[in-house]
Design an enzyme around this catalytic site. Structure first.
Site, PDB file in Angstrom:
ATOM      1  CB  CYS A 138     -74.956 -47.855-104.539  1.00 25.32           C
ATOM      2  SG  CYS A 138     -76.354 -47.020-105.255  1.00 25.32           S
ATOM      3  NE  ARG A 169     -79.654 -41.256-112.146  1.00 19.67           N
ATOM      4  CZ  ARG A 169     -80.485 -41.742-111.235  1.00 19.67           C
ATOM      5  NH1 ARG A 169     -81.780 -41.689-111.433  1.00 19.67           N
ATOM      6  NH2 ARG A 169     -80.015 -42.283-110.135  1.00 19.67           N
ATOM      7  CD  GLN A 198     -78.961 -40.085-105.479  1.00 23.34           C
ATOM      8  OE1 GLN A 198     -77.836 -40.544-105.339  1.00 23.34           O
ATOM      9  NE2 GLN A 198     -79.950 -40.786-105.986  1.00 23.34           N
ATOM     10  CG  ASP A 210     -77.011 -42.044-102.011  1.00 25.48           C
ATOM     11  OD1 ASP A 210     -77.977 -42.621-101.481  1.00 25.48           O
ATOM     12  OD2 ASP A 210     -76.427 -42.488-103.016  1.00 25.48           O
ATOM     13  CG  HIS A 215     -75.211 -46.561 -99.970  1.00 22.22           C
ATOM     14  ND1 HIS A 215     -74.630 -45.514-100.630  1.00 22.22           N
ATOM     15  CD2 HIS A 215     -76.240 -46.975-100.742  1.00 22.22           C
ATOM     16  CE1 HIS A 215     -75.270 -45.315-101.769  1.00 22.22           C
ATOM     17  NE2 HIS A 215     -76.255 -46.184-101.867  1.00 22.22           N
ATOM     18  CE  LYS A 229     -88.334 -48.154-105.549  1.00 23.26           C
ATOM     19  NZ  LYS A 229     -88.413 -46.881-106.283  1.00 23.26           N
ATOM     20  CG  HIS A 244     -79.423 -48.442-101.840  1.00 26.53           C
ATOM     21  ND1 HIS A 244     -78.427 -48.105-102.726  1.00 26.53           N
ATOM     22  CD2 HIS A 244     -79.504 -49.793-101.875  1.00 26.53           C
ATOM     23  CE1 HIS A 244     -77.938 -49.203-103.279  1.00 26.53           C
ATOM     24  NE2 HIS A 244     -78.577 -50.248-102.782  1.00 26.53           N
TER      25      HIS A 244
HETATM   26 ZN   LIG Z   1     -77.617 -46.381-103.352  1.00 20.57          ZN
END
Ligand SMILES: [Zn+2]
Ligand SMILES: [Zn+2]
Length: 592
Positions: free
Chosen positions: A285, A314, A332, A334, A336, A420, A466
């Site tokens: 992000c 991580r 991911q 991902d 946005h 979320k 997200h």
């Molecule tokens: Zn994000």
């Protein structure tokens, strides 16, 4: 339709108290049978509890010992011991635990954090503990209790600390529930993704590369790409665009986003030769905000929808790693969305559609919806102000209502930057998994000063959404592999049709036919090993290929094909054209 979780939580709390109280009795039994054992911790986990022990040297602990320990444990439980708590000073606590090095460490931590130190006595056993017990051990349902297994576990999950012995216990309200759970575990073992990953040659780990860092084989990569391409197709239809970012960043990006403070333990940090501090990205992000922000945006440019499947890193503790479900590097899918407050609803519903379509196509029919909200009593854990949170949570609640689905609300499950919508599914053996998530972010736009110029020429603060569909591909695939026990739907199978030539002389003809299939876009493979047909068919069955085609004289002379269909006793007879059309159709329609 909205269900309060309070009733459910009360039951869960009660069960947790029962399970944790049983952990005390486990420690009591171990100390009685193995004097001199040092104690770690004994928390509640899903379906039961565990306790970590350092057994004295020479104590011969094996799975067989569990019966003996369980018997002693039940003996203590039947004595109906009560739990009596007392608060003590840190000094007194250190004295009480003078022979318990691990407990002493915990006491020091509690003292440093300024937290209360309490002990609980139940029958023969006193333990340092923060509480959450039954009144008396007679509330523990003995018939639903079973010591399950032993495992090695590093103290505090840290591979540099001593390796303790963890004893796991299962505990349910009734014997029937316990038996059902044991049956489910048997089934889970058969479909363990770590085992299937090896058998189907999807991924591997290398000691040289390191634990928690999965390496994907060609077949496994194909599987990932098929799923990821589908997500992209759904996104593209809804106006998303692909972006691309580097995997490291200066420290300053994460100081601005708040990750440097909130995420510090899990960041891989890098010092450059010029003396700068960098970090591997644990999420995408913050990078994406900088793509949004490199131009001045008019309200007419919004929403900006960025999508990218990319790896995050991580620093998980070695003891916490598990197959693909808990790793140190994961991709991911991902995305946005940068939009105005007034556009949030539409963008949320678009993502929600993608989630509905995707999960149906991969064989998860039902998704439960949970609104994950912040915990006002623990506000320090979040960015922003109570007002911002209130507004954001009201917004997602009204979207969920508009969607017209059943949902639950859970306090304390929000991300640190916003609430979320989480999607929870059940796999084929009844286990629940959280899969997709849509998050409304009210804080990063503030921190990065993300704005657009509105109709009146003024700067207007925007919001971020997200939207991961699979989330971590590694974790998703661990669930997906186990759900299907490796027998993937035709449209996802890396190999859809396995060709098995009867003998050497049929290989050439089979290859020609295979070429035709491949040109039609069907994923095929051929086993031309010099082995019996029976052997090669068995191998293909073991690989869980949807269709197996034995190619001999008849098949090559243009007669109808005999197809072995996965999971079917009898072979199916059909023309080559019909067969190809069938595989094509199943692929195009993404049927399960
Ligand atoms: Zn994000
Ligand atoms: Zn306790």
């Amino acid at each position: 339709m909205f269900i309060y979780l309070n009733d459910y939580n009360m039951l869960q709390d009660e069960l947790n108290n029962i399970r944790h109280s049983a952990a005390h009795m486990l420690a009591a039994a171990v100390l009685e049978l193995y004097p001199g054992t040092k104690l770690g911790i004994g928390p509640v986990i899903e379906n039961g509890f565990y306790y970590d022990f350092e057994f004295p040297e020479g104590a011969d602990i094996s799975e067989d010992s569990l019966k003996k320990i369980e018997k002693k444990m039940k003996h203590f439980i039947k004595q109906n011991h009560t739990f009596e708590g007392q608060k003590v000073s840190a000094k007194k606590a250190m004295e009480m635990e003078k022979d318990e090095p691990f407990k002493q460490e915990l006491i020091k931590d509690l003292e440093a954090k300024g937290e209360e130190i309490t002990f609980y006595q139940s029958g023969p056993f006193m333990d340092l503990c923060q509480g959450g017990h039954v009144k008396s051990t007679k509330e523990i349902p003995i018939n639903g209790l079973k010591l399950q297994k032993l495992a090695g576990a590093y103290w505090r999950g840290d591979e540099k600390r001593p390796m303790l012995t963890r004893i796991y216990g299962l505990l349910f309200s009734t014997k029937e529930e316990l038996d059902n759970h044991l049956k489910m575990l048997e089934e889970a073992k058969k479909r363990d993704h770590r085992k299937l990953g090896k058998e189907l040659d999807l991924f591997t780990f290398s000691d040289l590369v390191g634990p928690g860092l999965p390496l994907w084989t060609p077949k496994g990569t194909l599987l990932r790409n098929i799923l990821d391409d589908f997500v992209w197709e759904l996104r593209k239809e809804r106006g998303y665009e692909k972006v691309s970012i580097p995997h490291i960043t200066k420290k300053e990006l994460y100081e601005t986003s708040g990750h440097w403070q909130k995420f510090s333990d899990q960041l891989y940090k890098i010092n450059t030769r010029e003396g700068h501090e960098f970090a591997m990205k644990p999420m995408n992000c913050p990078h994406h905000t900088q793509i949004y922000n490199h131009l001045s945006r008019s309200y007419k440019d919004l929403p900006q929808r960025y999508a990218e499947t990319t790896t995050c890193y991580r620093d998980e503790q070695t003891g916490e790693l598990h197959g693909l479900s808990r790793v140190r590097a994961f991709a991911q899918d991902d995305a946005h969305v940068f939009c105005r407050q007034s556009q949030v609803k539409e963008e949320f519903l678009k993502i929600w559609d993608i989630i509905d379509i995707f999960y149906k196509a991969v064989g998860f029919d039902e998704l439960d919806v949970r609104l994950s909200l912040h915990d006002p009593e623990n506000f320090d854990a979040y960015l922003g102000t109570p007002e911002l949170w209130q507004r954001a949570e009201d917004a997602i609640r009204s979207i969920a209502k508009e969607k017209g689905v059943k949902f639950t609300e859970e306090i304390g499950e929000a991300a640190f930057y916003g609430p979320k919508v989480d999607f929870i599914t059940k796999d084929s053996i009844g286990r629940e998994w959280q899969v997709a998530t849509i998050q409304l972010d009210i804080n990063l736009p503030d921190r990065f000063d993300l704005t657009c110029v509105n109709e009146t020429g003024e700067k207007e603060r925007i919001v971020m959404v997200h939207a991961a569909i699979m989330g971590s591909l590694e974790r998703f695939l661990s669930i997906f592999i186990e759900h299907h026990a490796g027998a993937f739907p035709v449209w996802v199978s890396p190999v859809q049709v396995q060709f098995v030539p009867v003998s050497e002389k049929h290989v050439g003809g089979a290859l020609e036919m295979l070429k035709e299939f491949r040109e039609a876009g069907i994923r095929v493979d051929i086993d031309s090993a010099d082995e019996t047909v029976g052997n090669k068919v068995r191998k293909a069955v073991g690989q869980k290929v949807p269709y197996i085609l034995v190619v001999g004289d008849k098949e090559l002379s243009g007669e109808e094909l005999m197809i072995r269909v996965r999971g079917q006793e009898d072979q199916e007879k059909m023309s080559k054209e019909d067969f190809m059309a069938r595989v094509k159709q199943e692929t195009d329609e993404r049927s399960v």
